[in-house]
Scaffold this motif. Structure first.
Motif, PDB file in Angstrom:
ATOM      1  N   UNK A 158       0.854  -1.186   0.000  1.00 48.11           N
ATOM      2  CA  UNK A 158       0.000   0.000   0.000  1.00 48.11           C
ATOM      3  C   UNK A 158       0.889   1.233   0.000  1.00 48.11           C
ATOM      4  N   UNK A 159       0.386   2.365  -0.508  1.00 45.54           N
ATOM      5  CA  UNK A 159       1.117   3.617  -0.309  1.00 45.54           C
ATOM      6  C   UNK A 159       1.215   3.902   1.189  1.00 45.54           C
ATOM      7  N   UNK A 160       2.270   4.516   1.626  1.00 46.42           N
ATOM      8  CA  UNK A 160       2.458   4.792   3.043  1.00 46.42           C
ATOM      9  C   UNK A 160       1.264   5.517   3.644  1.00 46.42           C
ATOM     10  N   UNK A 161       0.680   4.920   4.678  1.00 53.06           N
ATOM     11  CA  UNK A 161      -0.419   5.554   5.374  1.00 53.06           C
ATOM     12  C   UNK A 161      -1.784   5.307   4.801  1.00 53.06           C
ATOM     13  N   UNK A 162      -1.870   4.618   3.668  1.00 55.01           N
ATOM     14  CA  UNK A 162      -3.183   4.434   3.050  1.00 55.01           C
ATOM     15  C   UNK A 162      -4.117   3.683   3.990  1.00 55.01           C
TER      16      UNK A 162
ATOM     17  N   UNK B 126      -9.851   8.739  -2.512  1.00 56.40           N
ATOM     18  CA  UNK B 126     -10.892   8.219  -3.416  1.00 56.40           C
ATOM     19  C   UNK B 126     -10.415   7.048  -4.258  1.00 56.40           C
ATOM     20  N   UNK B 127      -9.231   6.512  -3.990  1.00 56.10           N
ATOM     21  CA  UNK B 127      -8.704   5.397  -4.768  1.00 56.10           C
ATOM     22  C   UNK B 127      -8.960   4.080  -4.038  1.00 56.10           C
ATOM     23  N   UNK B 128      -8.529   2.980  -4.666  1.00 56.29           N
ATOM     24  CA  UNK B 128      -8.634   1.659  -4.037  1.00 56.29           C
ATOM     25  C   UNK B 128      -7.353   1.267  -3.312  1.00 56.29           C
ATOM     26  N   UNK B 129      -6.317   2.106  -3.381  1.00 61.83           N
ATOM     27  CA  UNK B 129      -5.071   1.836  -2.675  1.00 61.83           C
ATOM     28  C   UNK B 129      -3.985   1.178  -3.502  1.00 61.83           C
TER      29      UNK B 129
ATOM     30  N   UNK C 249     -12.958   1.545  -8.470  1.00 60.37           N
ATOM     31  CA  UNK C 249     -11.729   2.261  -8.132  1.00 60.37           C
ATOM     32  C   UNK C 249     -10.494   1.412  -8.420  1.00 60.37           C
ATOM     33  N   UNK C 250     -10.584   0.100  -8.187  1.00 60.14           N
ATOM     34  CA  UNK C 250      -9.426  -0.768  -8.429  1.00 60.14           C
ATOM     35  C   UNK C 250      -9.136  -0.891  -9.920  1.00 60.14           C
ATOM     36  N   UNK C 251     -10.158  -0.907 -10.754  1.00 60.86           N
ATOM     37  CA  UNK C 251      -9.947  -0.961 -12.202  1.00 60.86           C
ATOM     38  C   UNK C 251      -9.262   0.312 -12.683  1.00 60.86           C
TER      39      UNK C 251
ATOM     40  N   UNK D  58      -6.556  -1.897   4.205  1.00 61.11           N
ATOM     41  CA  UNK D  58      -5.272  -1.328   4.640  1.00 61.11           C
ATOM     42  C   UNK D  58      -4.091  -1.784   3.791  1.00 61.11           C
ATOM     43  N   UNK D  59      -4.099  -3.049   3.347  1.00 60.38           N
ATOM     44  CA  UNK D  59      -3.107  -3.568   2.415  1.00 60.38           C
ATOM     45  C   UNK D  59      -3.846  -4.217   1.263  1.00 60.38           C
ATOM     46  N   UNK D  60      -3.299  -4.101   0.052  1.00 57.69           N
ATOM     47  CA  UNK D  60      -3.965  -4.655  -1.125  1.00 57.69           C
ATOM     48  C   UNK D  60      -2.976  -5.483  -1.929  1.00 57.69           C
TER      49      UNK D  60
END
Length: 329
Positions: free
Chosen positions: A178-182, A193-196, A236-238, A316-318
Motif C-alpha cells: 500500500x502507499x504509506x499511510x493508506x 478516493x482510490x482503491x489503494x 476504483x481498483x480498475x 489497509x493492504x492490497x
C-alpha cells in the motif's frame, strides 16, 4: 490443524497474509509462489474457508471500529467503503453508471453459473435501481454476498505443473502492499478516493509494481476478476490498475456491454464475483481467473491468455496477481 487433518508427513512451510478483509487474497497466491521459487516448499495450498452461520459476520466489527469509527456513527465495512466511493463519484467525477454496469455484468455472468447464488435470479437496470439503499451510494445489489464455503488453489513449480496436467495456469507476477499511510490514518490519507493500488509521486504503487514484475501492462489483460466487497471499490481498483481512465471517462469504458464475457472489451467477474456468485473473501475470483486461462469458465472469454485477479480494494493492504497461459511465459 490442516496438516494433521490431511495426514501430511511434514509441514515444511506456513504463513499468513496480513491486511483487512480480502486485501491479501491475491498476495496469498504470490506468497505461495515465493515459497516454491525459493525452495521453502514444493506444493502449497492457498485457501480460505468461511462458516458464517457458526462464527457470525463482521458487519459490526467491534475489534476494529471501536478504535476509530463508532464515535462518528460508522459501524460496518459498507459505510467505510461508501465514504471513499462517494468521494470518487462527487470529486473525481466517476459516474454512478460504472457501478451499475459492474453489478449487472456480474448477474449476467451468474446466469450461466449453476453454483452461483444469483443463478436463476437475473437483474436488470430497473431492479437494480428499485433495490433499497444500504448506505449511500450503495444499494442492496452493490454489496457482496454472505456465504459459507471454502476455496483452495494448489501451487507447484512450473515444471511439475506441466507434468500434472496439460493446461496449467502460470503465476506471471504479483505485488502487494500500500502507499504509506493508506487507509490507516483514520480517513485522512492522501489518495482517499482510490482503491489503494495507485501510483504516487513518491511510490510506484501495487499496480505499477505488478506491471513491472510481469513486463506487461493494462492493455495486455484479457479478463479481470476484481474483488468487489462493494461495487464502487471494484470500480476504483480498475482505475488504479490503468484498465480504464479516471474521472467521467470511466463511464465510457465501464459499460455493461464492455464488461461481459460475450464480446466485451474488458470482461470482469465472469463467474459472478462476490456480488452474484459467492463471497469467500474473494478467493473464488482467483479460481475463476485460473479457469479463464485454462479455457474452462462457464463464461469463457475467447482466446484469453492473461487473467488478472485483484484482491480486496480499499483495505489497509492490497494485492494483485496476474495468471497466464504458457504462451505468455
Amino acid at each position: 490443524m490442516l496438516g494433521a487433518d490431511l495426514g501430511i508427513r511434514e509441514l515444511r512451510w506456513s504463513t499468513m497474509v496480513w491486511g483487512g478483509g480480502g486485501g491479501g487474497a491475491a498476495a496469498a497466491v504470490t506468497t505461495a509462489a515465493t515459497a516454491i521459487a525459493t525452495g521453502q516448499a514444493e506444493c502449497v495450498v492457498a485457501y480460505r474457508p468461511m462458516a458464517q452461520s457458526d462464527t457470525g459476520r463482521l458487519g459490526y466489527a467491534k475489534y476494529f471500529y471501536d478504535h476509530h469509527y463508532l464515535a462518528h456513527g460508522v459501524g460496518a465495512p459498507a459505510q467505510v467503503c461508501a465514504l471513499r466511493t462517494q468521494r470518487m463519484l462527487e470529486h473525481e467525477g466517476v459516474p454512478a453508471s460504472a457501478q451499475r454496469a459492474l453489478v449487472l455484468a456480474a448477474y449476467h455472468h451468474a446466469q450461466n453459473n449453476p453454483s452461483a447464488a444469483g443463478y436463476g435470479r437475473p437483474l436488470d437496470e430497473e431492479g437494480y435501481a428499485a433495490a433499497r439503499m444500504i448506505v449511500e451510494p450503495f444499494r442492496l445489489y452493490d454489496c457482496s454476498r454472505e456465504s459459507d464455503g471454502a476455496v483452495a488453489l494448489i501451487l507447484v513449480s512450473a515444471e511439475r505443473a506441466r507434468a500434472l496436467r496439460p493446461d496449467p495456469a502460470y503465476v506471471i507476477g504479483g505485488a502487494q502492499g500500500a502507499p504509506g499511510g493508506y487507509s490507516s490514518q483514520t480517513e485522512n490519507d492522501t489518495d482517499y478516493a482510490t482503491a489503494g493500488y495507485g501510483e504516487r509521486t513518491d511510490c510506484r504503487g501495487v499496480a505499477g509494481r505488478l506491471w513491472d514484475a510481469t513486463g506487461l501492462g493494462p492493455g495486455d489483460v484479457d479478463v479481470v476478476q476484481a474483488y468487489e466487497n462493494f461495487s464502487g471499490a471494484a470500480v476504483a481498483s480498475l482505475i488504479d490498475h490503468g484498465l480504464c481512465p479516471p474521472g467521467p471517462a470511466a463511464g465510457e469504458v465501464l459499460t455493461f456491454e464492455n464488461l461481459i464475457a460475450q464480446g466485451g472489451r474488458l470482461p470482469v467477474n465472469t463467474g459472478g464475483g462476490n456480488i452474484a456468485d459467492s463471497f469467500v473473501n474473494g478467493m473464488g475470483l482467483a479460481v475463476e481467473a485460473v479457469r479463464q486461462v485454462r479455457g474452462t469458465s462457464v463464461n469463457q472469454v475467447a482466446g484469453a491468455r492473461t487473467s488478472l485477479f485483484i484482491g480486496g480494494p480499499m483495505a489497509p493492504l492490497v494485492s494483485s496477481v496476474l495468471f497466464g497461459h504458457e504462451e505468455v511465459l
